[in-house]
Design a protein around this motif. Structure first.
Motif, mmCIF file in Angstrom:
data_model
loop_
_atom_site.group_PDB
_atom_site.id
_atom_site.type_symbol
_atom_site.label_atom_id
_atom_site.label_comp_id
_atom_site.label_asym_id
_atom_site.label_seq_id
_atom_site.Cartn_x
_atom_site.Cartn_y
_atom_site.Cartn_z
ATOM 1 N N PRO A 83 0.816 -1.207 0.000
ATOM 2 C CA PRO A 83 0.000 0.000 0.000
ATOM 3 C C PRO A 83 0.852 1.260 0.000
ATOM 4 N N GLY A 84 0.371 2.272 -0.689
ATOM 5 C CA GLY A 84 1.079 3.538 -0.778
ATOM 6 C C GLY A 84 0.917 4.144 -2.154
ATOM 7 N N LYS A 85 1.500 5.315 -2.349
ATOM 8 C CA LYS A 85 1.517 5.974 -3.637
ATOM 9 C C LYS A 85 2.954 5.982 -4.135
ATOM 10 N N TRP A 86 3.190 5.234 -5.222
ATOM 11 C CA TRP A 86 4.537 4.943 -5.672
ATOM 12 C C TRP A 86 4.819 5.707 -6.963
ATOM 13 N N LEU A 87 5.516 6.823 -6.833
ATOM 14 C CA LEU A 87 5.879 7.651 -7.974
ATOM 15 C C LEU A 87 7.009 6.983 -8.751
ATOM 16 N N THR A 88 6.833 6.842 -10.079
ATOM 17 C CA THR A 88 7.856 6.142 -10.854
ATOM 18 C C THR A 88 7.815 6.546 -12.318
ATOM 19 N N GLY A 89 8.945 6.387 -12.968
ATOM 20 C CA GLY A 89 9.014 6.479 -14.413
ATOM 21 C C GLY A 89 8.872 5.104 -15.016
ATOM 22 N N SER A 90 9.381 4.917 -16.231
ATOM 23 C CA SER A 90 9.203 3.643 -16.931
ATOM 24 C C SER A 90 10.190 2.600 -16.420
ATOM 25 N N PHE A 91 9.759 1.340 -16.478
ATOM 26 C CA PHE A 91 10.638 0.211 -16.179
ATOM 27 C C PHE A 91 10.137 -0.998 -16.943
ATOM 28 N N ASP A 92 11.023 -1.943 -17.214
ATOM 29 C CA ASP A 92 10.689 -3.131 -17.992
ATOM 30 C C ASP A 92 10.416 -4.307 -17.078
ATOM 31 N N LEU A 93 9.457 -5.148 -17.491
ATOM 32 C CA LEU A 93 9.213 -6.399 -16.787
ATOM 33 C C LEU A 93 10.020 -7.522 -17.433
ATOM 34 N N ILE A 94 10.045 -8.663 -16.771
ATOM 35 C CA ILE A 94 10.816 -9.803 -17.238
ATOM 36 C C ILE A 94 9.912 -11.024 -17.334
ATOM 37 N N SER A 95 10.429 -12.096 -17.880
ATOM 38 C CA SER A 95 9.666 -13.335 -17.976
ATOM 39 C C SER A 95 9.712 -14.107 -16.656
ATOM 40 N N TYR A 96 8.774 -15.041 -16.504
ATOM 41 C CA TYR A 96 8.651 -15.841 -15.280
ATOM 42 C C TYR A 96 8.541 -14.921 -14.070
ATOM 43 N N PHE A 97 7.603 -14.005 -14.156
ATOM 44 C CA PHE A 97 7.576 -12.910 -13.187
ATOM 45 C C PHE A 97 6.137 -12.533 -12.862
ATOM 46 N N THR A 98 5.872 -12.253 -11.591
ATOM 47 C CA THR A 98 4.584 -11.728 -11.153
ATOM 48 C C THR A 98 4.794 -10.371 -10.513
ATOM 49 N N LEU A 99 4.136 -9.357 -11.066
ATOM 50 C CA LEU A 99 4.099 -8.035 -10.428
ATOM 51 C C LEU A 99 2.800 -7.977 -9.637
ATOM 52 N N TYR A 100 2.928 -7.907 -8.324
ATOM 53 C CA TYR A 100 1.785 -8.032 -7.421
ATOM 54 C C TYR A 100 1.514 -6.669 -6.798
ATOM 55 N N ILE A 101 0.420 -6.049 -7.179
ATOM 56 C CA ILE A 101 0.094 -4.696 -6.736
ATOM 57 C C ILE A 101 -1.062 -4.760 -5.736
ATOM 58 N N HIS A 102 -0.825 -4.324 -4.547
ATOM 59 C CA HIS A 102 -1.873 -4.336 -3.527
ATOM 60 C C HIS A 102 -3.019 -3.416 -3.935
ATOM 61 N N LYS A 103 -4.213 -3.748 -3.495
ATOM 62 C CA LYS A 103 -5.380 -2.968 -3.885
ATOM 63 C C LYS A 103 -5.306 -1.529 -3.387
ATOM 64 N N ASP A 104 -4.521 -1.274 -2.371
ATOM 65 C CA ASP A 104 -4.349 0.083 -1.857
ATOM 66 C C ASP A 104 -3.031 0.708 -2.306
ATOM 67 N N ALA A 105 -2.413 0.113 -3.318
ATOM 68 C CA ALA A 105 -1.202 0.675 -3.899
ATOM 69 C C ALA A 105 -1.549 1.385 -5.202
ATOM 70 N N VAL A 106 -0.981 2.552 -5.420
ATOM 71 C CA VAL A 106 -1.184 3.331 -6.642
ATOM 72 C C VAL A 106 0.174 3.640 -7.245
ATOM 73 N N LEU A 107 0.351 3.293 -8.533
ATOM 74 C CA LEU A 107 1.553 3.696 -9.243
ATOM 75 C C LEU A 107 1.287 5.036 -9.907
ATOM 76 N N LEU A 108 2.065 6.054 -9.530
ATOM 77 C CA LEU A 108 1.906 7.396 -10.074
ATOM 78 C C LEU A 108 2.973 7.638 -11.134
ATOM 79 N N ALA A 109 2.546 8.090 -12.321
ATOM 80 C CA ALA A 109 3.497 8.356 -13.391
ATOM 81 C C ALA A 109 4.272 9.634 -13.098
ATOM 82 N N SER A 110 5.583 9.523 -13.148
ATOM 83 C CA SER A 110 6.441 10.677 -12.916
ATOM 84 C C SER A 110 6.202 11.747 -13.981
ATOM 85 N N GLN A 111 6.318 12.986 -13.579
ATOM 86 C CA GLN A 111 6.203 14.113 -14.511
ATOM 87 C C GLN A 111 7.570 14.598 -14.991
#
Length: 399
Positions: A83-111
Motif C-alpha cells: 500500500p502507498g503511492k509509488w511515484l515512478t518512471g518507466s521500467f521493464d518487466l521480465i519473464s517468469y515474473f509476477t508483479l503483485y500490486i496491492h489494492k491500496d497501492a497506486v503507481l503514479l506516473a512521474s512528470q
C-alpha cells in the motif's frame, strides 16, 4: 516459454527479504494468484522504495527487477508493491515474473521527462534491439487512469504477442484503452511477428478521443484470432476500431466480438483504410492489407452519434464483415429555431460504408446497402484458446 502475470492483489504482502532469497512463512498467511507460486520474492521497499507519493521509485523498481531477473528462471520471481503511492518512471518487466500490486497501492506516473529515456525502437518499427515478442501474458484486475485530455496515453498495448489474456480491468485514457499492434510498414512486414490468440473479457473503458479496442494502425506483422467479450464503455469515441492503410501489408482477420454495452459513444463500429502515417519513404504503397472475417454480435449502445463508419481501400475492400443483434440508440439534438441555419447543416446519417462487404442481421438502425440483411448469427468460436486454459494457482506468503 516465458510467462508474465500482472494482477491487482486483494491482500497485503510484506516480505522480509532484501536479497531475493527464499523465506519461511511463520506468521499470518495471505493468498495471491499466479501462474506458478514463485520461489523467489521481494518487496519494493527492500530496494529503497518509498510510497509517499513524492519520492521517485524508478531506481527502486529497476533495482528490484534486475535483482529478481537473476533467479526468475529458477522457480519464478514475485515483486510486491505494498500500500502507498509509488511515484515512478518507466521500467521493464521480465519473464517468469509476477508483479503483485496491492489494492491500496497506486503507481503514479512521474512528470519528469528524464524518467522516460528514449530507447531504440523494436526492429518491427525500423531498427533497434532484437526481440521476439512476448512468450504467454496475463493481465488481470488492473486499473489504469490517465488524463483524458493527454494524447498517446494508451492503456494496454499487446504488440507482436502470442497468447495474451486481459481480464477484469479498467482503463481511463486520452488514447486507445487497448491498442493491438504488430509492427510498422516494411519493417513490420519483414519482422513478421503477428499478434494472435488474444483474449479480452470483462473490460471497461473511458476514452473520449479514441477507441475502446484499436486494431492497428501499425499491424504490418498481422493481427489474427482476437476474441473480445463483455466489453463496457462510457463516454468513448469508438468501440472496436480497425485502422490500416496502403503500405501496411499483412492482415487483420478472424476477429470475434460479442456482448458490448456502450453508453455515450461517437462510433459503435469504425473501420478505416486511410490511416496513412508512415515511418519513412521506404514503404511499398502496393503492400495492401487484408481485412476479412470481422464479426460483431450482441451489441447495445445508447447516446450514439454514428452507428457505423466503415471505409475500406479502393481495390482492396474489407470483406467478410458480419454484424448481428445490434441496437444503437442515436442521440437526438435540440432543433434550432433558425430554419436557415438548419437548412445549411449537412444531414448526419447513422451509417457510412465504402469499399466493404458483408452481411447484417437484426441491426437497428438499418445498416448501409453493403451490409444486406441476412438471417445469420455472427460467428464466435466455440473452442478455447490455450491462454484461457491457464488456471492460476492459489499461493500464499507470510505477512
Amino acid at each position: 516459454m516465458g510467462k508474465i502475470l500482472i494482477c491487482l492483489a486483494l491482500g497485503l504482502l510484506c516480505l522480509d527479504l532484501a536479497e531475493c532469497r527464499n523465506f519461511k512463512i511463520d506468521t499470518e498467511k495471505v493468498e495471491y494468484s499466479a501462474i506458478n507460486c514463485r520461489k523467489h520474492s521481494a518487496v519494493l521497499t527492500d530496494f529503497g522504495g518509498k510510497g509517499d507519493g513524492k519520492t521517485s521509485n524508478t531506481d527502486a523498481f529497476k533495482a528490484a527487477i534486475a535483482n529478481l531477473s537473476k533467479v526468475s528462471s529458477d522457480g519464478g520471481a514475485l515483486l510486491v508493491v505494498p500500500p502507498g503511492k509509488w511515484l515512478t518512471g518507466s521500467f521493464d518487466l521480465i519473464s517468469y515474473f509476477t508483479l503483485y500490486i496491492h489494492k491500496d497501492a497506486v503507481l503514479l506516473a512521474s512528470q519528469e521527462e528524464s524518467d522516460y529515456p528514449l530507447i531504440d525502437p523494436l526492429p518491427s518499427y525500423g531498427r533497434g534491439r532484437d526481440a521476439a515478442g512476448k512468450r504467454d501474458v496475463i493481465i488481470e484486475y488492473l486499473t489504469i487512469i490517465a488524463p483524458v485530455d493527454s494524447p498517446n496515453t494508451d492503456g494496454i498495448n499487446p504488440d507482436s504477442c502470442t497468447n495474451t489474456r486481459i481480464r477484469d480491468s479498467f482503463v481511463v485514457s486520452g488514447d486507445d484503452c487497448i491498442a493491438v499492434k504488430s509492427g510498422w510498414d516494411e519493417y513490420g512486414i519483414k519482422f513478421g511477428k503477428p499478434t494472435q490468440h488474444l483474449s479480452i473479457k470483462r473490460f471497461t473503458c473511458i476514452s473520449p478521443d479514441s477507441a475502446v479496442i484499436a486494431l492497428g494502425s501499425e499491424m504490418s506483422g498481422g493481427i489474427q484470432d482476437v476474441r473480445a467479450e463483455e466489453i463496457y464503455a462510457l463516454n468513448s469515441q469508438s468501440g472496436v476500431r480497425i485502422k490500416t492503410a496502403p503500405g501496411r501489408g499483412a492482415y487483420v482477420k478472424d476477429i470475434y466480438v460479442r456482448n458490448l454495452n456502450f453508453d455515450t459513444i461517437k462510433y459503435v463500429f469504425w473501420m478505416t483504410g486511410a490511416y496513412g502515417s508512415h515511418p519513412d519513404d521506404g514503404y511499398d504503397p502496393n503492400a495492401l492489407p487484408q481485412v476479412t472475417n470481422i464479426n460483431f454480435k450482441d451489441v447495445f449502445a445508447k447516446n450514439v452519434t454514428y452507428v457505423g463508419d466503415l471505409s475500406g481501400i479502393q481495390g482492396d475492400p474489407f470483406t467478410g464483415i458480419c454484424i448481428s443483434n445490434v441496437t444503437a440508440e442515436v442521440a437526438t439534438k435540440k432543433k434550432s429555431v433558425n430554419l436557415y441555419e438548419n437548412a445549411k447543416k449537412k444531414v448526419k446519417l447513422p451509417w457510412n460504408c465504402t469499399d466493404i462487404g458483408g452481411v447484417s442481421s437484426r441491426v437497428s438502425p438499418t445498416p448501409c446497402d453493403l451490409l444486406p440483411e441476412k438471417q445469420v448469427d455472427c460467428a464466435f468460436p466455440g473452442d478455447t484458446l490455450p491462454i484461457d486454459t491457464v488456471v492460476l494457482k492459489t499461493c500464499s506468503v507470510g505477512v
